[in-house]
Motif scaffolding. Structure first.
Motif, PDB file in Angstrom:
ATOM      1  N   ALA A  98     -51.536  47.803  54.399  1.00  0.00           N
ATOM      2  CA  ALA A  98     -50.309  48.180  53.694  1.00  0.00           C
ATOM      3  C   ALA A  98     -49.980  49.644  53.933  1.00  0.00           C
ATOM      4  O   ALA A  98     -48.808  50.018  54.096  1.00  0.00           O
ATOM      5  N   VAL A  99     -51.002  50.500  53.961  1.00  0.00           N
ATOM      6  CA  VAL A  99     -50.793  51.915  54.273  1.00  0.00           C
ATOM      7  C   VAL A  99     -50.202  52.062  55.664  1.00  0.00           C
ATOM      8  O   VAL A  99     -49.237  52.817  55.879  1.00  0.00           O
ATOM      9  N   LEU A 100     -50.759  51.342  56.636  1.00  0.00           N
ATOM     10  CA  LEU A 100     -50.252  51.393  58.008  1.00  0.00           C
ATOM     11  C   LEU A 100     -48.814  50.887  58.082  1.00  0.00           C
ATOM     12  O   LEU A 100     -47.953  51.505  58.730  1.00  0.00           O
TER      13      LEU A 100
ATOM     14  N   ASN B 230     -58.843  54.968  65.975  1.00  0.00           N
ATOM     15  CA  ASN B 230     -59.739  55.295  64.873  1.00  0.00           C
ATOM     16  C   ASN B 230     -59.448  56.673  64.288  1.00  0.00           C
ATOM     17  O   ASN B 230     -59.540  56.871  63.078  1.00  0.00           O
ATOM     18  N   ALA B 231     -59.088  57.625  65.158  1.00  0.00           N
ATOM     19  CA  ALA B 231     -58.721  58.943  64.656  1.00  0.00           C
ATOM     20  C   ALA B 231     -57.473  58.855  63.784  1.00  0.00           C
ATOM     21  O   ALA B 231     -57.376  59.514  62.732  1.00  0.00           O
ATOM     22  N   GLU B 232     -56.517  58.038  64.194  1.00  0.00           N
ATOM     23  CA  GLU B 232     -55.289  57.878  63.399  1.00  0.00           C
ATOM     24  C   GLU B 232     -55.588  57.177  62.083  1.00  0.00           C
ATOM     25  O   GLU B 232     -55.031  57.529  61.037  1.00  0.00           O
ATOM     26  N   ALA B 233     -56.458  56.182  62.123  1.00  0.00           N
ATOM     27  CA  ALA B 233     -56.835  55.491  60.884  1.00  0.00           C
ATOM     28  C   ALA B 233     -57.475  56.464  59.898  1.00  0.00           C
ATOM     29  O   ALA B 233     -57.192  56.422  58.691  1.00  0.00           O
ATOM     30  N   ARG B 234     -58.330  57.362  60.400  1.00  0.00           N
ATOM     31  CA  ARG B 234     -58.947  58.351  59.510  1.00  0.00           C
ATOM     32  C   ARG B 234     -57.897  59.299  58.954  1.00  0.00           C
ATOM     33  O   ARG B 234     -57.926  59.662  57.772  1.00  0.00           O
ATOM     34  N   ARG B 235     -56.962  59.713  59.791  1.00  0.00           N
ATOM     35  CA  ARG B 235     -55.914  60.628  59.329  1.00  0.00           C
ATOM     36  C   ARG B 235     -55.072  60.001  58.222  1.00  0.00           C
ATOM     37  O   ARG B 235     -54.682  60.667  57.260  1.00  0.00           O
ATOM     38  N   LEU B 236     -54.811  58.697  58.353  1.00  0.00           N
ATOM     39  CA  LEU B 236     -53.989  57.998  57.362  1.00  0.00           C
ATOM     40  C   LEU B 236     -54.784  57.615  56.119  1.00  0.00           C
ATOM     41  O   LEU B 236     -54.200  57.114  55.153  1.00  0.00           O
ATOM     42  N   GLY B 237     -56.103  57.844  56.136  1.00  0.00           N
ATOM     43  CA  GLY B 237     -56.918  57.480  54.981  1.00  0.00           C
ATOM     44  C   GLY B 237     -57.200  55.998  54.890  1.00  0.00           C
ATOM     45  O   GLY B 237     -57.404  55.466  53.793  1.00  0.00           O
ATOM     46  N   MET B 238     -57.254  55.315  56.030  1.00  0.00           N
ATOM     47  CA  MET B 238     -57.559  53.879  56.043  1.00  0.00           C
ATOM     48  C   MET B 238     -59.072  53.719  55.929  1.00  0.00           C
ATOM     49  O   MET B 238     -59.786  53.547  56.916  1.00  0.00           O
ATOM     50  N   SER B 239     -59.566  53.760  54.707  1.00  0.00           N
ATOM     51  CA  SER B 239     -60.992  53.953  54.429  1.00  0.00           C
ATOM     52  C   SER B 239     -61.865  52.746  54.732  1.00  0.00           C
ATOM     53  O   SER B 239     -63.087  52.874  54.810  1.00  0.00           O
ATOM     54  N   ALA B 240     -61.296  51.567  54.893  1.00  0.00           N
ATOM     55  CA  ALA B 240     -62.085  50.362  55.172  1.00  0.00           C
ATOM     56  C   ALA B 240     -61.940  49.897  56.617  1.00  0.00           C
ATOM     57  O   ALA B 240     -62.405  48.820  56.964  1.00  0.00           O
ATOM     58  N   THR B 241     -61.302  50.720  57.459  1.00  0.00           N
ATOM     59  CA  THR B 241     -60.867  50.271  58.778  1.00  0.00           C
ATOM     60  C   THR B 241     -61.698  50.862  59.902  1.00  0.00           C
ATOM     61  O   THR B 241     -62.052  52.041  59.884  1.00  0.00           O
TER      62      THR B 241
END
Length: 464
Positions: A181-183, A149-160
């Motif tokens: 797609a961002v991931l 979850n920390a990595e998702a926030r860092r990447l800007g995965m806003s719906a994840t």
């Protein structure tokens, strides 16, 4: 409902053009009994990040086993940062062994290298291996989920939001086509040395050969290079795919297909159309949430398409694959409410195929091999399984509980600020805190060894 019944290709193409024109004008009426289309998708340029096409890309969806791309990303990142190597020991715990299928089923205490674990994770989509990798990297499954979850926030995965490392059913675990797609893009760009993992069509463990659920796309689509499939009933069939042609890579995410064949055919159409596009809004600027996940039991409501329907929608001999550009228009809320053309399939009601066009075998049943030849493409290579073994290199001490418990402090990724779109939606967003839950081990290093060179992707073998 507009229905075209002409048997000749010219008549079908003419009718399709009429249907497309009516759709663009907003006049096409769809029947209530029409089968649901693929729920959401996005196509991007892997290098520039340009969005080449999308439909409902900001809608939250259940990622299913595409989740394992984040698990793999954190493993590759640990190797890059020196906290692990491809020969690091991954131990199967009782918790990992208890995970439901799909799984390898190794007994607790079994040791394997991170390299072998990643191949099983991606090709077999093994849930027990996903947990074992997470535990070995972070010391516990909850600590690894916090890292995800920390990595998702860092990447800007806003719906994840993640609640497990494998994607097994849990309605709290959500993402979107855009976020996936961002991931996929960061995986592709940051770790080019590991591209071969996503393109493995099969692995061999002992005498057993395990084949990827993405093998038909890999074998039939020119330049196909990966990446990962996923399925739970509440999501339908999902996939992230990549293809490289002429030095350019296109990534596509397809969510909510009704069958594996439809999933691969839709991915092929989107990839082909993506290579005909060059520019678009950057995927990183397309943040937020616009729409809630589907109701439970999605797979039961979205019936599998028949061979006849698939041929009518994706068949090349019927002239449809080449007519997808500007096939219809939809309101794109991400671009100031402007109605823009979408590169995708024409409405499925626009064409009615003839049953006698469906290829059959000698016993009268549908010849699905020939159907896939028509809608995805003929096979250009045979599946070649890569041998994957158990155990760790000689001279390496086995990973013990004491070794795993001795963890180095690893700083959590910094959160990237994101904007939330679609006010009033029931979206589940990542928690703001990046602290490890009380009583859980902090993320850290796993037992290290020397890097193991990954086997290259098999060379395609064209059909005679």
């Amino acid at each position: 409902m507009l229905k075209i019944t002409g048997r000749h290709l010219g008549g079908r193409l003419c009718g399709l053009a009429v249907a497309a024109s009516l759709a663009v004008a907003g006049l096409l009426q769809t029947g209530a009994s029409a089968r649901a289309e693929v729920a959401a998708w996005i196509v991007i340029d892997a290098e520039t990040g340009a969005v080449l096409d999308h439909k409902d890309a900001l809608r939250q969806w259940y990622p299913a086993s595409i989740t394992k791309l984040m698990t793999a990303y954190l493993a590759f990142k640990a190797v890059r940062e020196g906290r692990a190597t491809l020969e690091s020991a991954v131990a199967i715990s009782a918790n990992a062994h208890a995970q439901p299928p799909s799984k390898m089923g190794f007994k607790p205490g079994t040791q394997l290298t991170l390299d072998s674990a990643l191949k099983m994770l991606i090709v077999k989509s093994a849930n027990d291996i996903a947990v074992a990798v997470g535990e070995s990297l972070a010391g516990s499954e909850p600590a690894f989920i916090e890292m995800m979850n920390a990595e998702a926030r860092r990447l800007g995965m806003s719906a994840t939001h993640f609640v497990n490392p494998h994607g097994l059913p849990d309605n709290r675990q959500v993402s979107s086509a855009r976020d996936l797609a961002v991931l996929a893009r960061v995986l592709w760009r940051e770790f080019p040395q590991y591209h071969a993992y996503y393109g493995l069509p099969a692995i061999k463990v002992g005498k057993k050969t395990l084949r990827s659920a993405n093998r038909e796309f890999l074998a039939r689509v020119p330049g196909a290079s990966g990446m990962k499939t996923g399925y739970i009933c509440n999501s339908g069939l999902n996939v992230v795919v990549s293809a490289t042609r002429g030095g350019r890579t296109v990534l596509a995410v397809v969510l909510g297909a009704a069958s594996g064949v439809e999933r691969a055919a839709k991915a092929r159409v989107l990839v082909d159309a993506g290579f005909r596009q060059r520019s678009g809004r950057n995927v990183e600027a397309m943040t937020g949430v616009a729409g809630a996940p589907p109701a439970d039991g999605y797979c039961k409501r979205n019936t599998k398409p028949t061979a006849d329907e698939l041929l009518a929608t994706y068949g090349t001999s019927r002239g449809l694959r080449g007519t997808t550009t500007l096939s219809y228009a939809q309101l794109d809320p991400s671009i100031n409410g402007v109605r823009r053309p979408i590169v995708g399939q024409a409405p499925q009601q626009a064409v009615s195929a003839d049953d006698d066009d469906v290829p059959t075998r000698d016993d009268g049943k549908t010849d699905w091999g020939k159907v896939m030849d028509e809608i995805i493409g003929p096979r250009s290579r045979v599946d070649q399984a890569v041998q994957v073994g158990l155990g760790v290199p000689k001279g390496r001490a086995p990973a013990s509980e004491a070794k795993i418990a001795t963890l180095a402090n690893v700083p959590m990724p910094k959160e990237k600020p994101v904007a939330v779109m679609g006010a009033g939606s029931s979206a589940l967003l990542p928690a703001a805190s990046s602290q490890v839950p009380a009583g859980e081990a902090k993320p850290g290093a796993i037992f290290r060894g020397q890097p193991l060179v990954i086997l290259p992707r098999p060379t395609p073998n064209p059909r005679p």
